[in-house]
Design an enzyme around this catalytic site. Sequence first.
Site, PDB file in Angstrom:
ATOM      1  N   GLU A  78     -69.826 -33.021-109.666  1.00  0.00           N
ATOM      2  CA  GLU A  78     -70.756 -34.072-109.247  1.00  0.00           C
ATOM      3  C   GLU A  78     -72.130 -33.509-108.922  1.00  0.00           C
ATOM      4  O   GLU A  78     -73.158 -34.136-109.230  1.00  0.00           O
ATOM      5  CB  GLU A  78     -70.194 -34.811-108.034  1.00  0.00           C
ATOM      6  CG  GLU A  78     -68.979 -35.675-108.338  1.00  0.00           C
ATOM      7  CD  GLU A  78     -68.362 -36.235-107.075  1.00  0.00           C
ATOM      8  OE1 GLU A  78     -68.407 -37.466-106.898  1.00  0.00           O
ATOM      9  OE2 GLU A  78     -67.822 -35.444-106.274  1.00  0.00           O
ATOM     10  N   HIS A 126     -67.288 -43.535-107.017  1.00  0.00           N
ATOM     11  CA  HIS A 126     -67.060 -42.262-107.718  1.00  0.00           C
ATOM     12  C   HIS A 126     -67.722 -42.259-109.097  1.00  0.00           C
ATOM     13  O   HIS A 126     -67.305 -41.526-110.004  1.00  0.00           O
ATOM     14  CB  HIS A 126     -65.561 -41.972-107.886  1.00  0.00           C
ATOM     15  CG  HIS A 126     -64.865 -41.584-106.626  1.00  0.00           C
ATOM     16  ND1 HIS A 126     -63.560 -41.953-106.357  1.00  0.00           N
ATOM     17  CD2 HIS A 126     -65.275 -40.877-105.544  1.00  0.00           C
ATOM     18  CE1 HIS A 126     -63.208 -41.488-105.179  1.00  0.00           C
ATOM     19  NE2 HIS A 126     -64.232 -40.827-104.665  1.00  0.00           N
ATOM     20  N   ARG A 152     -57.133 -43.977 -96.326  1.00  0.00           N
ATOM     21  CA  ARG A 152     -57.370 -45.375 -96.709  1.00  0.00           C
ATOM     22  C   ARG A 152     -56.148 -45.953 -97.405  1.00  0.00           C
ATOM     23  O   ARG A 152     -55.476 -45.276 -98.181  1.00  0.00           O
ATOM     24  CB  ARG A 152     -58.594 -45.464 -97.614  1.00  0.00           C
ATOM     25  CG  ARG A 152     -59.908 -45.354 -96.870  1.00  0.00           C
ATOM     26  CD  ARG A 152     -61.079 -45.178 -97.822  1.00  0.00           C
ATOM     27  NE  ARG A 152     -61.367 -43.780 -98.101  1.00  0.00           N
ATOM     28  CZ  ARG A 152     -62.202 -43.353 -99.016  1.00  0.00           C
ATOM     29  NH1 ARG A 152     -62.838 -44.219 -99.780  1.00  0.00           N
ATOM     30  NH2 ARG A 152     -62.409 -42.059 -99.184  1.00  0.00           N
ATOM     31  N   ARG A 177     -76.084 -37.373-103.018  1.00  0.00           N
ATOM     32  CA  ARG A 177     -75.100 -38.371-103.407  1.00  0.00           C
ATOM     33  C   ARG A 177     -75.141 -39.495-102.377  1.00  0.00           C
ATOM     34  O   ARG A 177     -74.990 -39.268-101.178  1.00  0.00           O
ATOM     35  CB  ARG A 177     -73.696 -37.768-103.437  1.00  0.00           C
ATOM     36  CG  ARG A 177     -72.614 -38.812-103.737  1.00  0.00           C
ATOM     37  CD  ARG A 177     -71.249 -38.331-103.324  1.00  0.00           C
ATOM     38  NE  ARG A 177     -70.217 -39.323-103.591  1.00  0.00           N
ATOM     39  CZ  ARG A 177     -69.012 -39.303-103.042  1.00  0.00           C
ATOM     40  NH1 ARG A 177     -68.689 -38.349-102.176  1.00  0.00           N
ATOM     41  NH2 ARG A 177     -68.134 -40.231-103.336  1.00  0.00           N
ATOM     42  N   ASN A 210     -73.749 -33.307-101.397  1.00  0.00           N
ATOM     43  CA  ASN A 210     -72.710 -34.272-101.763  1.00  0.00           C
ATOM     44  C   ASN A 210     -71.792 -34.441-100.561  1.00  0.00           C
ATOM     45  O   ASN A 210     -70.851 -33.668-100.356  1.00  0.00           O
ATOM     46  CB  ASN A 210     -71.938 -33.776-102.986  1.00  0.00           C
ATOM     47  CG  ASN A 210     -70.807 -34.718-103.394  1.00  0.00           C
ATOM     48  OD1 ASN A 210     -70.529 -35.707-102.728  1.00  0.00           O
ATOM     49  ND2 ASN A 210     -70.145 -34.385-104.493  1.00  0.00           N
TER      50      ASN A 210
END
Length: 599
Positions: free
Chosen positions: A384, A177, A238, A89, A7
């Site tokens: 995840e 996500h 960001r 991922r 990931n």
Amino acid sequence: MRILVFNAGSSSLKIGVFDTGGEAGAQVVQRLKGGFGRFRDGGCTVHLQAADRSEDFTAPYADLAAATAAVPGLLADWGVTGIEAIGHRIVHGGEAHDGPATLDPETLAGIEALTPLAPLHIPANLNVVRLARAVWPDLPQVGVFDTAFHLDNPPRVTTYAVPQAWREAGLRRYGFHGTSHQYVAERAAQAMGQPLGDLRLISVHLGNGASVCAINLGQSLESSMGLTPLEGLVMGTRSGDIDPGAFGYLQRELGLSVAQIEHDLYYESGLKGLTGSADMRDVEDRAAAGDAQAQLAINLYAYRVRKYIGGYAAAMGGVDGVIFTGGIGENSASMRRRICDGLQFFGLRLDHDRNLAPDLDNYAAPHIQAYGSKVAVIVTETAEQLQIAREVAAHLARPMPAARPIPIAVSGRHVHLSADSLAALFGEGYQLTEAKPLRQPGNWVANERVTLVGPKGTLENVAILGPLRPRTQIEVSRTDSFTLGIEAPVRDSGHLEGTPEIRLVGPAGQLDTDGLIVAARHIHINPADAEAMGLEDRQLVRVRIGTGDRALTFARTLVRVQPNAFTEMHIDTDEGNAAGIGRDFVGQVAAGVEAFVGG
């Protein structure tokens, strides 16, 4: 099956090794958990954990590429062998991937072409894939896409109000996500003791990358990220939401190129742009010491999250639970408090003590709302890697379904009445009379008709289907809803909470009732056909109808396995028109049914 999961995020790398039985729904056991983060000064922090061993240390891995290259050696040091598949991922799958995919050269080329849409992530994702293919060349490599969970968001969510040529070039909202939002929604539903399909949830993933997702009755409705992972919340580096007019302004006033502006929005903005540090832990420490810029950054960060939560509660017509996850969402009690303060107006109240130290061990999902709160507040680790392992195992275990044709039935607008509604419209003691049976056993069309009245228009001569139901349900097409002037949500049959009201008019009276929906497309199927085609009850599948220029693939089609069902797919008149199918047409699925995984 033993699966190694990579990931790779924008500023961290997580790994996991999982053992699974292989089939969908099988228990997945984590054998090793690892993470690389806080890259700075030519090194990073490393955490590795197994059942009987745990280590935290600093290592000389300067970036994600160096950390990735170190993984095979670390696995060997920890005695991890027998890897049978690799899961990855992948942040952006574009419109091509609504579920996991085997990462063959053609698929990898398609992912690489999406790099401009996720420049922080896709290069890191592909670097990990290339390393894994070199180290384990004979093992299957499977990608699980962040965008897949959101891919079927409704057009009102995915469409930007820009010129048609731009939209035809691919400008649309995607959302990211998705693996995290899907996992924590399922985990929260378990913690709340309710089916996910009955809940309106807001998932708040706060890390170096951050997003909010509205999950309405088990399906993603909207995510704060858009075409790229740049839109939405304030993040580590960001900017989040910014007026697109800034591009022209900065070019004119500062002489910046589009490439420079885009670079700075990705790499030099967010917390870093406001405070000089992209790490919320640093920002909180500086704010506590009196740093005004750090204090502003924290207030702005929390305000943006709170605004999205309020907006998504309105979009879903209410909210049953808010879930905090991600590095900041899991670990910052003060940020959770700042976000939740001000949401009391819709019944959310945080408990001070519960919020301070939630126990997240063993994938726990503790409640931190105050007693009496109308909205659940849950904190849970975003597993995840676990979700990716589940999807990889299911993808590799899934047999090819038998390519059986399925009849297609186009359903026109109709009404299912309750006994009380029948009495209000036709008089006490009235009994519906059967005109003709339907193919689904025990269902029939009545001779009687009703009229639907909306604020804009009227639909007359609307069919009534029998038998009576406990609750009145009115099914129309999207076009019908515009004729009426009412926005009807897409819902599975029977899921009527929060649906709009419509006026029904019959020969003996009229009735204002909720229950107006656009019925989600679905397949009625008997157990024998379901077994032959590899389908399960409540599964979502993709169905391709027709051939040539008018062929269409219908995603997110619900499978309903029923003991005596006549196997057929039901779509509404809008969908039938789009595929060139008229009412009462019986067609065939051209390429069988392909299981949709991940939604």
